[in-house]
Design a protein around this motif. Structure first.
Motif, PDB file in Angstrom:
ATOM      1  N   SER A 142      15.577   7.030   0.058  1.00 19.58           N
ATOM      2  CA  SER A 142      16.520   6.419  -0.881  1.00 19.58           C
ATOM      3  C   SER A 142      16.044   5.066  -1.403  1.00 19.58           C
ATOM      4  O   SER A 142      15.942   4.852  -2.613  1.00 19.58           O
ATOM      5  CB  SER A 142      17.897   6.268  -0.225  1.00 19.58           C
ATOM      6  OG  SER A 142      18.435   7.526   0.107  1.00 19.58           O
ATOM      7  N   VAL A 143      15.750   4.133  -0.503  1.00 17.91           N
ATOM      8  CA  VAL A 143      15.319   2.798  -0.931  1.00 17.91           C
ATOM      9  C   VAL A 143      13.957   2.837  -1.618  1.00 17.91           C
ATOM     10  O   VAL A 143      13.786   2.234  -2.681  1.00 17.91           O
ATOM     11  CB  VAL A 143      15.326   1.827   0.264  1.00 17.91           C
ATOM     12  CG1 VAL A 143      14.726   0.478  -0.141  1.00 17.91           C
ATOM     13  CG2 VAL A 143      16.741   1.628   0.782  1.00 17.91           C
ATOM     14  N   PRO A 144      12.944   3.543  -1.067  1.00 14.17           N
ATOM     15  CA  PRO A 144      11.663   3.627  -1.777  1.00 14.17           C
ATOM     16  C   PRO A 144      11.782   4.203  -3.186  1.00 14.17           C
ATOM     17  O   PRO A 144      11.015   3.826  -4.074  1.00 14.17           O
ATOM     18  CB  PRO A 144      10.828   4.544  -0.883  1.00 14.17           C
ATOM     19  CG  PRO A 144      11.373   4.331   0.479  1.00 14.17           C
ATOM     20  CD  PRO A 144      12.853   4.150   0.277  1.00 14.17           C
TER      21      PRO A 144
ATOM     22  N   LEU B 259       4.970  -6.601  -5.187  1.00 19.71           N
ATOM     23  CA  LEU B 259       6.306  -6.445  -4.596  1.00 19.71           C
ATOM     24  C   LEU B 259       6.223  -6.462  -3.075  1.00 19.71           C
ATOM     25  O   LEU B 259       7.065  -7.065  -2.405  1.00 19.71           O
ATOM     26  CB  LEU B 259       6.937  -5.131  -5.079  1.00 19.71           C
ATOM     27  CG  LEU B 259       8.331  -4.842  -4.525  1.00 19.71           C
ATOM     28  CD1 LEU B 259       9.318  -5.922  -4.969  1.00 19.71           C
ATOM     29  CD2 LEU B 259       8.832  -3.484  -4.988  1.00 19.71           C
ATOM     30  N   GLY B 260       5.206  -5.805  -2.514  1.00 17.55           N
ATOM     31  CA  GLY B 260       5.045  -5.808  -1.066  1.00 17.55           C
ATOM     32  C   GLY B 260       4.884  -7.203  -0.502  1.00 17.55           C
ATOM     33  O   GLY B 260       5.505  -7.588   0.483  1.00 17.55           O
ATOM     34  N   VAL B 261       4.053  -8.010  -1.150  1.00 14.01           N
ATOM     35  CA  VAL B 261       3.789  -9.365  -0.673  1.00 14.01           C
ATOM     36  C   VAL B 261       5.016 -10.248  -0.874  1.00 14.01           C
ATOM     37  O   VAL B 261       5.396 -11.030   0.012  1.00 14.01           O
ATOM     38  CB  VAL B 261       2.570  -9.976  -1.394  1.00 14.01           C
ATOM     39  CG1 VAL B 261       2.432 -11.465  -1.080  1.00 14.01           C
ATOM     40  CG2 VAL B 261       1.312  -9.228  -1.006  1.00 14.01           C
ATOM     41  N   ILE B 262       5.671 -10.096  -2.033  1.00 14.48           N
ATOM     42  CA  ILE B 262       6.848 -10.927  -2.313  1.00 14.48           C
ATOM     43  C   ILE B 262       7.980 -10.621  -1.347  1.00 14.48           C
ATOM     44  O   ILE B 262       8.663 -11.523  -0.849  1.00 14.48           O
ATOM     45  CB  ILE B 262       7.315 -10.729  -3.781  1.00 14.48           C
ATOM     46  CG1 ILE B 262       6.267 -11.320  -4.740  1.00 14.48           C
ATOM     47  CG2 ILE B 262       8.674 -11.363  -4.019  1.00 14.48           C
ATOM     48  CD1 ILE B 262       6.490 -10.955  -6.179  1.00 14.48           C
TER      49      ILE B 262
ATOM     50  N   SER C 247       0.828  -1.208   0.000  1.00 13.64           N
ATOM     51  CA  SER C 247       0.000   0.000   0.000  1.00 13.64           C
ATOM     52  C   SER C 247       0.859   1.253   0.000  1.00 13.64           C
ATOM     53  O   SER C 247       0.562   2.233  -0.695  1.00 13.64           O
ATOM     54  CB  SER C 247      -0.922  -0.003   1.231  1.00 13.64           C
ATOM     55  OG  SER C 247      -1.770  -1.127   1.239  1.00 13.64           O
ATOM     56  N   ILE C 248       1.938   1.210   0.769  1.00 16.26           N
ATOM     57  CA  ILE C 248       2.854   2.357   0.816  1.00 16.26           C
ATOM     58  C   ILE C 248       3.565   2.517  -0.526  1.00 16.26           C
ATOM     59  O   ILE C 248       3.680   3.620  -1.061  1.00 16.26           O
ATOM     60  CB  ILE C 248       3.866   2.177   1.955  1.00 16.26           C
ATOM     61  CG1 ILE C 248       3.140   2.251   3.308  1.00 16.26           C
ATOM     62  CG2 ILE C 248       4.959   3.239   1.888  1.00 16.26           C
ATOM     63  CD1 ILE C 248       3.980   1.851   4.486  1.00 16.26           C
ATOM     64  N   TYR C 249       4.045   1.400  -1.078  1.00 19.06           N
ATOM     65  CA  TYR C 249       4.689   1.460  -2.394  1.00 19.06           C
ATOM     66  C   TYR C 249       3.739   2.062  -3.428  1.00 19.06           C
ATOM     67  O   TYR C 249       4.152   2.829  -4.292  1.00 19.06           O
ATOM     68  CB  TYR C 249       5.101   0.065  -2.858  1.00 19.06           C
ATOM     69  CG  TYR C 249       6.176  -0.599  -2.025  1.00 19.06           C
ATOM     70  CD1 TYR C 249       7.085   0.144  -1.271  1.00 19.06           C
ATOM     71  CD2 TYR C 249       6.287  -1.985  -1.987  1.00 19.06           C
ATOM     72  CE1 TYR C 249       8.059  -0.477  -0.514  1.00 19.06           C
ATOM     73  CE2 TYR C 249       7.267  -2.616  -1.228  1.00 19.06           C
ATOM     74  CZ  TYR C 249       8.145  -1.867  -0.488  1.00 19.06           C
ATOM     75  OH  TYR C 249       9.110  -2.483   0.257  1.00 19.06           O
TER      76      TYR C 249
ATOM     77  N   ALA D  81       2.144   8.804   2.015  1.00 14.82           N
ATOM     78  CA  ALA D  81       2.974   7.619   2.236  1.00 14.82           C
ATOM     79  C   ALA D  81       4.058   7.900   3.267  1.00 14.82           C
ATOM     80  O   ALA D  81       4.351   7.059   4.124  1.00 14.82           O
ATOM     81  CB  ALA D  81       3.596   7.177   0.912  1.00 14.82           C
ATOM     82  N   GLY D  82       4.658   9.095   3.206  1.00 19.10           N
ATOM     83  CA  GLY D  82       5.685   9.453   4.178  1.00 19.10           C
ATOM     84  C   GLY D  82       5.144   9.488   5.595  1.00 19.10           C
ATOM     85  O   GLY D  82       5.794   9.007   6.537  1.00 19.10           O
TER      86      GLY D  82
END
Length: 249
Positions: free
Chosen positions: A218-220, A246-249, A15-17, A201-202
């Motif tokens: 950086s990573v997001p 991607l979140g689930v994986i 959800s955040i992604y 999201a932040g």
């Protein structure tokens, strides 16, 4: 049950992604710009969320303030950083965006300190038993909040004159302009909405981690770029699917 609990945690991350990557997709779909500085707006949203919550005690107010302030900043970035170079090759805007992101990280480090800040009294940390799973209230609020915001974006895009003009501009700017659509206003709206979603999201990441630091974006930023490619550049629906996957994986 453990697998299902991990699946729910993955949905929280997805959800955040999604909130971050949708803004990138909107900008790329409209201007064909890889807006790397978007991750800096995400970080700024987290800082505003923590500061306003610590001052007022209201997380809801902090979320609204963060979305408005960061949305307006996103419009300013378009006006002063991207608009003057739209006629240049795409890599010029990409380099400018990377420079903006690096500058924003350093500004955060100077203004807020290098070690980050936290909530004085972290909100929504109460554990909730949901179908046998132990989730924090913050995790549930994150999923519901992301669903509401993205659902609202879908309604705007699909059921309003503004949304129709927006989609028409993305699909064929010249044709849209010939029908009287103000492309400049559509671009400003695009940056405001995308930046506001990044701010939300932040705030949510700050809520989950109880920490905001200068390099938080950086990573997001790398993950969001991968997501919009996986989802099909400029494809909002594909971006949402890729984010959750991607979140689930």
């Amino acid at each position: 049950m453990l697998a299902f609990e991990l699946f729910m945690q993955g949905l929280v991350q997805g959800s955040i992604y999604a909130l971050i990557a949708v803004g990138l997709t909107l900008v790329y779909g409209l201007l064909r710009i890889l807006h790397v500085a978007h991750a800096g707006l995400f970080t700024l949203g987290g800082y505003i969320g923590v500061l306003v919550t610590n001052i007022t005690g209201s997380l809801a107010l902090a979320l609204v303030v963060a979305m408005i302030v960061v949305g307006l900043l996103g419009m300013a970035l378009y006006r002063f950083c991207y608009q003057p170079i739209l006629d240049k090759p795409p890599y010029v805007a990409l380099i400018a965006s990377i420079g903006l992101f690096i500058a924003m990280e350093e500004i955060f480090r100077i203004v807020f300190g290098p070690y980050g800040i936290s909530y004085t009294s972290p909100p929504l940390q109460t554990p909730i038993n949901l179908l046998g799973m132990n989730l924090k209230a913050a995790e549930i609020v994150t999923m519901v909040g992301a669903l509401v915001l993205i659902g609202g974006l879908g309604i705007l895009a699909g059921n309003t004159r503004t949304g129709i003009a927006w989609r028409a501009t993305v699909k064929d700017p010249q044709m849209a302009e010939s029908f009287g659509i103000d492309i400049i206003k559509v671009r400003y709206l695009n940056f405001f909405i995308g930046s506001a979603l990044a701010a939300a999201a932040g705030v949510m990441v700050a809520l989950l981690n109880n920490l905001v630091e200068p390099t938080m974006g950086s990573v997001p930023s790398y993950k969001a770029l991968a997501i919009i490619v996986l989802g099909g550049l400029g494809n909002v629906r594909g971006t949402l699917i890729a984010s959750l996957a991607l979140g689930v994986i």
